[in-house]
Design an enzyme around this catalytic site. Sequence first.
Site, PDB file in Angstrom:
ATOM      1  N   PHE A   1       0.828  -1.208   0.000  1.00  9.96           N
ATOM      2  CA  PHE A   1       0.000   0.000   0.000  1.00  9.96           C
ATOM      3  C   PHE A   1       0.861   1.258   0.000  1.00  9.96           C
ATOM      4  CE2 PHE A   1      -2.440   3.385   2.042  1.00  9.96           C
ATOM      5  CZ  PHE A   1      -3.575   3.379   1.260  1.00  9.96           C
ATOM      6  N   GLU A   2       1.857   1.297   0.839  1.00 11.46           N
ATOM      7  CA  GLU A   2       2.691   2.498   0.941  1.00 11.46           C
ATOM      8  C   GLU A   2       3.601   2.669  -0.262  1.00 11.46           C
ATOM      9  OE1 GLU A   2       1.698   4.621   2.777  1.00 11.46           O
ATOM     10  OE2 GLU A   2       0.786   3.645   4.469  1.00 11.46           O
ATOM     11  N   ASP A   3       3.993   1.563  -0.895  1.00 12.53           N
ATOM     12  CA  ASP A   3       4.709   1.601  -2.168  1.00 12.53           C
ATOM     13  C   ASP A   3       6.031   2.355  -2.049  1.00 12.53           C
ATOM     14  OD1 ASP A   3       5.073   0.973  -4.811  1.00 12.53           O
ATOM     15  OD2 ASP A   3       3.458   2.207  -5.575  1.00 12.53           O
TER      16      ASP A   3
END
Length: 111
Positions: free
Chosen positions: A18-20
């Site tokens: 999600f944070e990538d």
Amino acid sequence: MHVLFDLTDNELEIFDEFEDVEYNKVLVEVLVLDNEIQQIRSNQLKAYAYVWADVNDKDLHGEWDFEEWKNTHMNDFVNMSKSFISNFRQSLGTRRVPIYETFFEHGTNSE
């Protein structure tokens, strides 16, 4: 802000996805609030935090107003999060071994 305890490796992987690449995952020392101390029996611990990678981003510095963010950006954030969840669930159905094997099949055909 809250500290999440006892996350599984799979749950941590979801956070990482999600944070990538826009965030760096950093091990930090945190001071725990009174109501969470009983769970860990200390007021300090080490935890991972996701830190915005672009330290020169002009929006990173200064005051942050939650109400302004909520009114301006929250709907887009919720929609983006729903899309992420849907895409992530779909990717769970894709096994990596067949993709890996396909890569090598293409590599041997080109020689």
